[in-house]
Every structure is written in structure tokens, then in C-alpha cells.
Design a protein around this motif. Structure first.
Motif, PDB file in Angstrom:
ATOM      1  N   GLN A  28       9.149 -68.414  54.632  1.00 15.75           N
ATOM      2  CA  GLN A  28       8.869 -68.064  56.019  1.00 15.75           C
ATOM      3  C   GLN A  28       7.756 -68.944  56.588  1.00 15.75           C
ATOM      4  OE1 GLN A  28       8.409 -63.885  56.745  1.00 15.75           O
ATOM      5  NE2 GLN A  28       7.485 -64.171  58.761  1.00 15.75           N
ATOM      6  N   LEU A  31       9.168 -72.456  57.365  1.00 18.15           N
ATOM      7  CA  LEU A  31      10.059 -72.441  58.529  1.00 18.15           C
ATOM      8  C   LEU A  31       9.281 -72.270  59.825  1.00 18.15           C
ATOM      9  CD1 LEU A  31      13.015 -70.274  57.159  1.00 18.15           C
ATOM     10  CD2 LEU A  31      12.940 -72.762  57.423  1.00 18.15           C
ATOM     11  N   LEU A  62      15.340 -66.565  61.832  1.00 14.23           N
ATOM     12  CA  LEU A  62      15.173 -67.644  60.852  1.00 14.23           C
ATOM     13  C   LEU A  62      16.316 -67.702  59.838  1.00 14.23           C
ATOM     14  CD1 LEU A  62      11.334 -67.338  60.049  1.00 14.23           C
ATOM     15  CD2 LEU A  62      12.464 -68.915  61.636  1.00 14.23           C
TER      16      LEU A  62
END
Length: 465
Positions: A28, A31, A62
Motif C-alpha cells: 500500500q 502504491l 488500489l
């Protein structure tokens, strides 16, 4: 030694969970920073199941970005491990070419499981985009009834002939290993695909190179029919400790295999459905925790309305005996205790019976024996709890008639609840209804209304006005 091994296993499990959470948090972070190369490098060495776990726990926006970073040779395997709701979200994000390549690389059984959860028009479009061989394999599985062996099997397996030598068999396994579900269970068929035998990879490895398959195979083969219910397939694999079980059609021709990983998925879904049903909830393929709030409310309201009506009847019984409650107010304080205890006893009995039915440990022809046994259990439970309640009620109220009324009522209600908790699931099973879905609300209704009636009848007989 065993305790030490259990501790080690628990530590390893905790370590694995920590690793998965670390991968998710780092993914995460990469990204959100638009460090796509870092995210790609992070995902490459990760196990497919762990990569899927990390992706599906990302924020929804995402999901598609993370999935597109996966190498093509791993993307389909990781996709098969994703939750169905995430799979469907990704389908909406894919371009036609991406979607075609992904669906085409999936194994037939996993592909069918996905298609079962998609709208019909999208399924037709996806089938048209498959290659000829994959479309044929998928259509074969879709032609069988849902929740049967034919629907969950895979047509990708290794078949051998009796005249093959061990060396020839190894050559065939090498050629098929990359496109079959498993090579650990090998099946022997004749010229018309009739199943004639089975052997394991161990049998093959320990045999002499010039021996024939017919000499080392086992002819006593356990198989399942394409129409067999998936729960019965799971019990067959459990009963014989199989890694896979062959599936045959009405002419005993081998058409596929069901593997133990597919059975684990079946057991999880069926257990979830049973647990939801016991709580009066309608089961759904969609993830409950990602459902729309109005859909959740609609699915939960049915049996809650049944229980609401039940409470109205119970309230009516109490209102009809208002004169008694006005004269002996202490009777009112024990109504919740009696009703709740009856519901708990009934739930215990029904849970045991429903679990026994689902695990095929109870035969309906033995229904009267089972009901009688649970009735005796209810009598014993009622006696034990009734004696305790009589003593406690007398200590608090110093009133033997009221104490005896509560104790005797509890004994009768426990007997009634245990008997109905056993009888109703067996009755619904014999009538073709799902005992898990039907039993809980009916037991609650039955015990609540009759329990209060019993209480007041006993009170009128024992308590002086």
C-alpha cells in the motif's frame, strides 16, 4: 513433545500472519507513493495466496493497480485466490484483452466458480472470448447442476492405459504435468474412457521401469457420480483420506476429478450457510461484510418478523393471566428465566442434531430413538436446574408454592425444549426442508408460547389466590 510441536506451529502461524500484514502495508505504501517498480519487486517472490491476501485488503481504488503489476505467469493463480467480490471488481476494470487472457489461463473449475457469480450477459461474453478448448471444458462443467460433483470437478487430470510401462507413464506425466490439476493421483482408463483402475505417484516411483500399469494399479476404485451432491463428495474424500476422487458419468466414463482443495472450499461454504441458517440468516455467495446495508437488512428481517409475531403471542398469554400476576407479582420476575432457559436447551439439542445430519452421522429411520434420547436428556437437565431454581427462589422469596411453580415449570420446559429441538430438525429434514434454516425460529416460537402457558397452568394449580 506434542505440546512443543503445537507451540512451534502456533509461532509459525503467527509469523506467517505478520509477514502477510507486512507485505500488505508495504504494498500500500509503494502504491500510494506511485513507486510501481518497488511494488512489483515486492510481489514477485510472495506466495500466490499471500499476494492475494495483500491485494484484497488494499483500499478498493488500489486493487486494479496492484493486480496489473503482477507478472502474467502468476496473475491467474493469484486471481483464483482472491475473494469473489474483489474478482468481480477487477473484471469491471479490465480491458477486453486483459480479461480474455486472465480468464483463459484460469483452471476450468475455478473459472466456473467465478462465472457462477457473474451476471448472465457477462458470462456469455466471457465464454465467447475463451479459446476453443477452454470454452469446451468450461461449458462441460456449466452443463451440470450447481452444487454437484460435475460442477466442481476439473477435467484436467492424468489418465494412463493398462499396457503402458512405468517408463511410458513417466513420459506422459512429464508432458501433462504443467496443464493438469494434480499428478499425485493417476487414473487408468480403457479405449472408451471407462475407469478401470487407479494408482498413486508413489506406486509409480517404487515400481520397476518395465512393469506395466496393469500390474501395479488398484482395480477397486472409489469414484463419485457427476450428479452426487458436493457435500457427499467432501465426505467421500474425508472418509478415504483422498487427495482427489475421480468423477464418472452414467456410463462409468471418467470425466474429471475433484481435488481436496476444492472440497475445502465446499466445506467452508456449506458450514457458513449452516451457521447463517442457525441464526435465521439467508446465506449468500456475496461477502456479508461487503454487502449493501439495505440488502443485509432485507435478508435478516424475515425471521426477525417471525420472532416478533411470536413475542406478540407470548405477550397475549401473559396478558390473559394478568389477574394472577396482580395477586402474585413475584411470578413475573421468573418469566425471562424460563423462556431463555427453554430457548437455550432447545438450541443446544437442535445444534447437535443438525450437525449430526450434516455430517451424515444420523439416519432419519432412527428418528424416534434420537428424539427419545434427547427427551431423557431434557428430563435430566430439567431436574438438575429445577432443583437449583427451587432452592434459590425459596431463599429470595420465602414462598414454597412460587418456588415449586418455577422449578416444576423449568423441568417441563427443559423437557419440551430438548424434545422439540431434536424432533423439529428431523421433521424438516424428512419433509425436504433445510433443518438449519427452519429449526431455530420454530423452536423459539414453540418453546416461548408453550413455556409461558405451562408456567401459568402450574401456577394456577400450586399458588393460592
Amino acid at each position: 513433545m506434542a505440546e512443543s510441536q503445537n507451540i512451534t506451529s502456533a509461532e509459525e502461524l503467527a509469523s506467517r500472519d505478520e509477514l502477510r500484514e507486512l507485505v500488505r502495508s508495504q504494498l500500500q505504501m509503494f502504491l500510494e507513493q506511485e513507486n510501481f517498480q518497488g511494488a512489483k519487486t515486492l510481489l514477485v517472490p510472495v506466495q500466490p495466496a499471500d499476494a492475494a491476501h495483500a491485494i484484497e485488503r488494499l483500499p478498493p481504488e488500489l486493487h486494479a493497480i496492484a493486480f496489473r503489476l503482477l507478472p502474467k505467469d502468476k496473475s491467474s493463480e493469484i486471481y483464483e485466490h482472491l475473494d469473489s467480490t474483489v474478482q468481480q471488481t477487477l473484471i469491471e476494470e479490465f480491458k477486453n484483452q486483459e480479461l480474455q487472457e486472465l480468464i483463459d489461463r484460469m483452471s476450468p473449475d475455478d473459472r466456473v466458480r467465478l462465472l457462477d457469480e457473474l451476471p448472465a450477459d457477462l458470462v456469455r461474453r466471457l465464454l465467447k472470448q475463451l479459446s476453443s478448448s477452454e470454452r469446451q471444458a468450461t461449458s462441460l462443467l456449466l452443463g451440470y447442476e450447481p452444487n454437484t460433483a460435475g460442477r466442481i470437478m476439473t477435467p484436467e487430470y492424468v489418465s494412463l492405459k493398462e499396457h503402458f510401462t512405468v517408463s511410458q507413464a513417466f513420459d506422459r506425466i512429464r508432458n501433462l504435468a504443467n496443464i493438469t490439476e494434480t499428478i499425485y493421483a493417476l487414473y487408468v482408463t480403457d479405449g472408451t474412457r471407462h475407469l478401470t483402475g487407479i494408482l498413486s505417484l508413489r506406486d509409480l516411483v517404487t515400481a520397476e521401469p518395465e512393469q506395466t500399469i496393469g500390474e501395479i494399479m488398484t482395480r477397486d476404485v472409489v469414484s463419485v457420480h457427476t450428479s452426487m451432491d458436493q457435500e457427499e463428495v467432501a465426505r467421500t474424500i474425508q472418509r478415504y483420506d483422498f487427495l482427489a476422487v475421480p468423477v464418472v458419468d452414467s456410463e462409468q466414463r471418467l470425466v474429471g476429478i475433484v481435488t481436496v482443495d476444492d472440497v475445502l472450499d465446499v466445506i467452508e461454504r456449506e458450514t457458513t450457510e449452516d451457521i447463517y441458517a442457525l441464526g435465521g440468516l439467508q446465506a449468500d455467495r456475496e461477502n456479508y461484510f461487503q454487502m449493501n446495508l439495505f440488502r443485509i437488512s432485507r435478508r435478516r428481517v424475515t425471521w426477525l418478523l417471525v420472532l416478533l409475531v411470536t413475542n406478540i403471542f407470548t405477550g397475549g398469554v401473559i396478558a390473559a393471566n394478568e389477574d394472577m400476576l396482580e395477586q402474585v407479582v413475584s411470578l413475573a420476575m421468573f418469566i425471562p428465566l424460563l423462556v431463555d432457559t427453554g430457548g437455550n436447551v432447545g438450541t443446544q439439542s437442535s445444534t447437535v442434531i443438525i450437525r449430526g445430519l450434516n455430517m451424515d452421522k444420523i439416519r432419519t429411520r432412527l428418528a424416534w430413538q434420537i428424539i427419545r434420547r434427547e427427551a431423557l436428556v431434557g428430563i435430566l437437565l430439567g431436574l438438575m436446574m429445577g432443583i437449583i431454581v427451587i432452592l434459590v427462589a425459596y431463599v429470595f422469596l420465602q414462598d414454597w408454592p412460587v418456588a415449586l411453580t418455577v422449578g416444576l415449570s423449568l423441568w417441563a420446559i427443559a423437557t419440551l425444549a430438548s424434545t422439540s429441538g431434536a424432533a423439529l430438525p428431523l421433521l424438516f429434514k424428512s419433509l425436504g426442508f433445510d433443518p438449519a434454516l427452519m429449526s431455530a425460529p420454530f423452536i423459539t416460537t414453540f418453546v416461548d408460547v408453550l413455556g409461558v402457558l405451562i408456567y401459568f397452568y402450574v401456577a394456577r394449580a400450586l399458588v393460592a389466590f
